[in-house]
Design a protein around this motif. Structure first.
Motif: not given
Length: 342
Positions: A111-118
């Protein structure tokens, strides 16, 4: 991912350590009966905690079936919360089928929930691109300092230096040397091309061409076989012939240049008259002097020459020398007279 005839299809995966994931409980026929949450003690039995197939959080629903089932979902967890996966038993109670699609690669479900995960997902995607290129014989010197889109294709034995950005439908042939610090967008390269410190978009670069450093290739640029574009040169909507050279500090816009032509440092095609763009045609084997301006529309014939510092406003016949500059006049004693006025 949706299974034919299913009211819902849930994406699952198998993990050696499924801690923290909801477990998939299947029926005798292999369809999914329910998802058991495990975040809070008491939601799952000891037997259910041994299941290694987990919920990825991805479910495809039949819209009408989901709309009818949602009001029937209750708060059955230890936390008293309502979970979307609890709609699956409701669907089954109506005779609907709930299928599963097992995902072999867990990274696909991140999942991508914030810029760090992106950034994490992007790093994974980039590494897969680098791995694919390496398997095809491409060397990426510094993957951490390189960005390559998934649609980019590079030929065997191509070298990608640090700081390179390759975007869109960029293609290269074999044995190319890209970078350092170059950006190529929707640009096509032949074999044995060298591009250093260059920004190019929608350009076409043929075999054995050398570009840069510090060159700018704008849309519509075509560099034919063996051509050279050198330091601080900008090319726009122009066709540079085979073996021709634009070595230094020049702007060539809306021009057609023949083969084996050399345009000296500071060459400018003045292609805009304030209202419209016009083309410049320069023939083969032309010798352009330094600081020559070609005021379009103008045609220079094959084997012609231009004197340094010329502003060429008329056509130049083949084999001729164009001299288009004011005659030098020396004013003797000018410095002394200036000083006497102080």
């Amino acid at each position: 991912m949706s299974a034919p005839g299913a009211a819902a299809t849930i994406a699952t995966m198998r993990l050696a350590d499924p801690t923290g994931y909801g477990r998939i409980v299947r029926g005798a026929e292999g369809d999914v009966e329910r998802v058991v949450e495990t975040k809070v003690p008491g939601d799952a039995t000891a037997e259910e905690l041994l299941i290694d197939e987990v919920n990825t959080g991805l479910i495809v629903f039949d819209g009408a079936a989901l709309r009818d089932a949602l009001p029937q979902v209750g708060a059955h967890t230890a936390q008293g919360e309502r979970y979307l996966p609890d709609v699956l038993p409701v669907l089954r109670s109506t005779g609907a089928r709930v299928a599963a699609h097992e995902v072999a690669d867990p990274d696909l479900t991140l999942g991508v929930n914030d810029r760090r995960q992106l950034a994490e997902v992007r790093a994974i995607a980039q590494q897969r691109i680098f791995d694919r290129l390496a398997a095809a014989g491409v060397t990426v010197v510094a993957p951490g300092a390189t960005s390559i889109d998934v649609g980019v294709e590079l030929g065997e034995d191509t070298l990608v230096e640090p700081g390179v950005v390759l975007r869109g439908a960029t293609r290269s042939g074999a044995r190319c040397h890209l970078g350092p610090q170059s950006t190529l967008i929707d640009t096509t390269l032949g074999d044995d091309v060298t591009v250093r410190h260059t920004y190019a978009t929608d350009a076409e670069i043929h075999d054995r061409v050398s570009v840069g450093p510090f060159a700018y290739l704008r849309p519509g640029t075509v560099l034919r076989e063996g051509a050279k574009v050198g330091t601080y040169v900008e090319i726009k909507n122009s066709d540079i012939g085979p073996g021709s050279k634009v070595p230094h500090l020049s702007y060539i816009g809306d021009a057609d240049v023949g083969e084996q032509t050399n345009l000296g440092a500071g060459t400018i095609t003045a292609n805009y008259d304030g209202r419209n763009k016009h083309r410049t045609t320069i023939g083969a084997r032309v010798h352009g002097g330094v600081d020559t301006s070609f005021v379009a529309p103008v045609t220079v014939g094959d084997d012609a020459w231009t004197a340094a510092g010329s502003v060429v406003t008329g056509d130049v016949p083949p084999g001729a020398l164009a001299v288009a500059r004011a005659k030098q006049r020396n004013i003797e004693g000018y410095d002394a007279r200036q000083r006497s006025d102080d």
